[in-house]
Design an enzyme around this catalytic site. Structure first.
Site, PDB file in Angstrom:
ATOM      1  N   TYR A 105      10.636   9.347 102.102  1.00 55.78           N
ATOM      2  CA  TYR A 105      11.321   8.506 103.087  1.00 55.78           C
ATOM      3  C   TYR A 105      11.763   9.375 104.254  1.00 55.78           C
ATOM      4  O   TYR A 105      12.353  10.436 104.050  1.00 55.78           O
ATOM      5  CB  TYR A 105      12.532   7.832 102.438  1.00 55.78           C
ATOM      6  CG  TYR A 105      13.290   6.918 103.372  1.00 55.78           C
ATOM      7  CD1 TYR A 105      12.712   5.749 103.868  1.00 55.78           C
ATOM      8  CD2 TYR A 105      14.604   7.208 103.765  1.00 55.78           C
ATOM      9  CE1 TYR A 105      13.408   4.911 104.716  1.00 55.78           C
ATOM     10  CE2 TYR A 105      15.308   6.363 104.613  1.00 55.78           C
ATOM     11  CZ  TYR A 105      14.710   5.219 105.095  1.00 55.78           C
ATOM     12  OH  TYR A 105      15.391   4.387 105.936  1.00 55.78           O
TER      13      TYR A 105
ATOM     14  N   ASP B 121      11.399  17.632 106.196  1.00 56.35           N
ATOM     15  CA  ASP B 121      12.502  16.684 106.312  1.00 56.35           C
ATOM     16  C   ASP B 121      13.546  17.082 105.268  1.00 56.35           C
ATOM     17  O   ASP B 121      13.443  16.733 104.101  1.00 56.35           O
ATOM     18  CB  ASP B 121      11.993  15.255 106.077  1.00 56.35           C
ATOM     19  CG  ASP B 121      13.133  14.242 106.111  1.00 56.35           C
ATOM     20  OD1 ASP B 121      14.299  14.664 106.230  1.00 56.35           O
ATOM     21  OD2 ASP B 121      12.846  13.030 106.007  1.00 56.35           O
TER      22      ASP B 121
ATOM     23  N   LYS C 160      22.809  13.612 106.648  1.00 58.90           N
ATOM     24  CA  LYS C 160      23.664  13.605 105.452  1.00 58.90           C
ATOM     25  C   LYS C 160      24.702  14.748 105.449  1.00 58.90           C
ATOM     26  O   LYS C 160      25.649  14.669 106.222  1.00 58.90           O
ATOM     27  CB  LYS C 160      22.795  13.555 104.209  1.00 58.90           C
ATOM     28  CG  LYS C 160      21.915  12.285 104.245  1.00 58.90           C
ATOM     29  CD  LYS C 160      21.253  11.903 102.960  1.00 58.90           C
ATOM     30  CE  LYS C 160      20.686  10.504 103.079  1.00 58.90           C
ATOM     31  NZ  LYS C 160      19.250  10.396 103.137  1.00 58.90           N
TER      32      LYS C 160
HETATM   33  C1  LIG Z   1      18.390   9.547 104.185  1.00 59.10           C
HETATM   34  C2  LIG Z   1      17.119  10.134 104.620  1.00 59.10           C
HETATM   35  C3  LIG Z   1      16.595   9.904 105.898  1.00 59.10           C
HETATM   36  C4  LIG Z   1      17.192   8.903 106.852  1.00 59.10           C
HETATM   37  O1  LIG Z   1      18.463   9.241 107.262  1.00 59.10           O
HETATM   38  P1  LIG Z   1      19.406   8.084 107.888  1.00 59.10           P
HETATM   39  O2  LIG Z   1      20.627   8.841 108.301  1.00 59.10           O
HETATM   40  O3  LIG Z   1      19.625   7.105 106.797  1.00 59.10           O
HETATM   41  O4  LIG Z   1      18.687   7.500 109.038  1.00 59.10           O
HETATM   42  C5  LIG Z   1      15.473  10.593 106.281  1.00 59.10           C
HETATM   43  N1  LIG Z   1      14.879  11.471 105.465  1.00 59.10           N
HETATM   44  C6  LIG Z   1      15.348  11.714 104.217  1.00 59.10           C
HETATM   45  C7  LIG Z   1      14.664  12.719 103.366  1.00 59.10           C
HETATM   46  C8  LIG Z   1      16.463  11.048 103.760  1.00 59.10           C
HETATM   47  O5  LIG Z   1      16.887  11.263 102.516  1.00 59.10           O
END
Ligand SMILES: *Cc1c(COP(=O)(O)O)cnc(C)c1O
Length: 428
Positions: A144, A239, A267
């Protein structure tokens, strides 16, 4: 447990908010029932609107790595708020957090702050496309990267086929530039690269996947991606929105000693306020506006409250040499305990763990990619989720999520959790 007030609040929310929630993962669609409304939280515990206490294993989906209402973060936000909450002009604070982040994370010279992980990934891909002058990207099924159009692509009929949108509203035109690969499968990536020579701008990957449960990379997987990227003029985007400042000070780059070209954060970096960031070496970052041609902007980017929270969080992590070992030890303890009681109760399961990320899958086979993650028994998971909730333990309301261990958890909390798992597993 009584959820009277939560149920009432949810009914009211549903009238004015789609599905009653501002992010779909919060709804209990995958497990049944209605979401719990939180009133407040401190340390390892959340307190809901009915007065129930919950031990929290989600921690706002990652950010509260040092526990809820962590004092230095709270103080920093309060002090900053008194001085004004947004200026749309530079502040010294932005340089302070940028310098600290750059000092903690390997292979980056500059960092740009945004407001979410979605924005970070979306901007990183645009930057990669601008820098390489190529259009396509490779992403992995089950990873994601936020909800921007290019990332909402599901697996087609074959690995070599173009992506098709899996959300209405994403155009075929956008979807065709996203190629889908299988996590932990280098041959699959190689085939995609060969079929799209000199067209691929970037490979974006969760270097430790956390959005299909916790799925660590197989030995050699990240090294293989690095080599293929270098050999083909492709940028490797890590990411690290979930893993950054969680698995090590320098994230997965440090943990496995692998160099990414662009790194995305979110995060933990915001300490619980809306923050994202992306970073790279000078050569790439200087391609961004106002220095370079790739445009990216944000009215509230670098917001003083968000930066104050993030700085306090990064300082706390940077100044605590034992933090990541301590988190890993707590997670390992939980892993051993859960494994012991599930085995004793003849439950079929697989547990994946790395650092402070752990997931329990109700399937005997190893979980190494999206397909194997999807094989888990969802009926068992539903019972497991609601059973734990009844015992005052909150895990994510979906079998595809990782548990995030916080330093605020005591060994008593962990023992209590293991006992609850024992009790619940007798009902599976
Ligand atoms: C949570 C998450 C996102 C998206 O972040 P948001 O602040 O919810 O837009 C993107 N990449 C990874 C790996 C994530 O866990």
């Amino acid at each position: 447990m009584i959820y009277k007030r939560s149920s009432q609040l949810f009914a009211e929310a549903e009238k004015v908010i789609p599905g009653g929630v501002n992010s779909p993962v919060r709804a209990f669609k995958a497990v049944g029932g209605t979401p719990i409304f939180v009133q407040r939280a401190k340390g390892a515990y959340m307190y809901d609107e009915d007065g129930n206490r919950l031990i929290d294993y989600i921690n706002s989906w990652g950010p509260m790595i040092l526990g809820h209402a962590f004092e230095p973060v709270v103080q920093a936000v309060i002090e900053k708020a008194k001085l004004g909450t947004s200026f749309g002009m530079p502040t010294e604070l932005e340089t302070q957090i940028a310098a600290l982040a750059v000092s903690m994370v390997p292979n980056i010279d500059k960092i740009r702050f945004v407001n979410s992980g979605t924005e970070a990934c979306m901007s990183a891909v645009r930057l990669a496309r601008g820098f390489t002058k190529r259009d396509k990207i490779i992403k992995f099924a089950g990873c994601y990267h936020g909800h921007s159009d290019s990332f909402l692509i599901q697996a087609g009929s074959g690995a070599v086929t173009f992506g098709s949108p899996n959300s209405p509203g994403v155009t075929e035109g956008t979807a065709k530039d996203t190629l889908l690969a299988i996590y932990n499968d280098l041959e699959n990536v190689k085939t995609l690269i060969e079929a799209n020579k000199e067209q691929i701008a970037a490979i974006i990957v969760e270097p430790v996947a956390g959005n299909m449960g916790c799925v660590p990379p197989n030995e050699g997987f990240l090294e293989g991606l690095r080599e293929m990227c270098t050999a083909n003029g492709i940028l490797l985007i890590f990411d690290e929105v979930m893993t950054g400042f969680r698995l090590a000070k320098g994230g997965v780059q440090e943990l496995f000693n692998i160099k990414a070209d662009i790194v995305c954060f979110g995060k933990v970096i915001g300490g619980g306020l809306p923050v994202g960031a992306f970073a790279a070496r000078n050569e790439i970052m200087n391609y961004l506006a106002p220095l370079g041609p790739v445009y990216q902007a944000g009215t509230l980017s670098g917001n003083p409250l968000a930066m104050a929270a993030g700085l306090a969080m990064l300082q706390a992590l940077n100044n605590d040499a034992a933090i990541f070992d301590r988190l890993a030890a707590k997670t390992a303890y939980l892993h051993e305990g859960i494994e012991r009681v599930l085995k004793a109760n003849n439950v079929i399961f697989t547990i994946n763990r790395i650092g402070s990320m752990i997931s329990v899958h109700f399937d005997a086979a190893p979980v190494v990619d999206f397909k194997s993650a999807a094989n888990g028994d969802n009926e068992s998971f539903k019972k497991f989720f609601h059973g734990l909730l009844q015992e005052g333990i909150y895990i994510a309301p979906s079998a595809y999520e990782t548990w995030f261990i916080t330093d605020a958890l005591s060994y008593e909390d962990l023992d209590f959790t293991i006992q609850a798992v024992d009790k619940v597993s007798k009902t599976l």
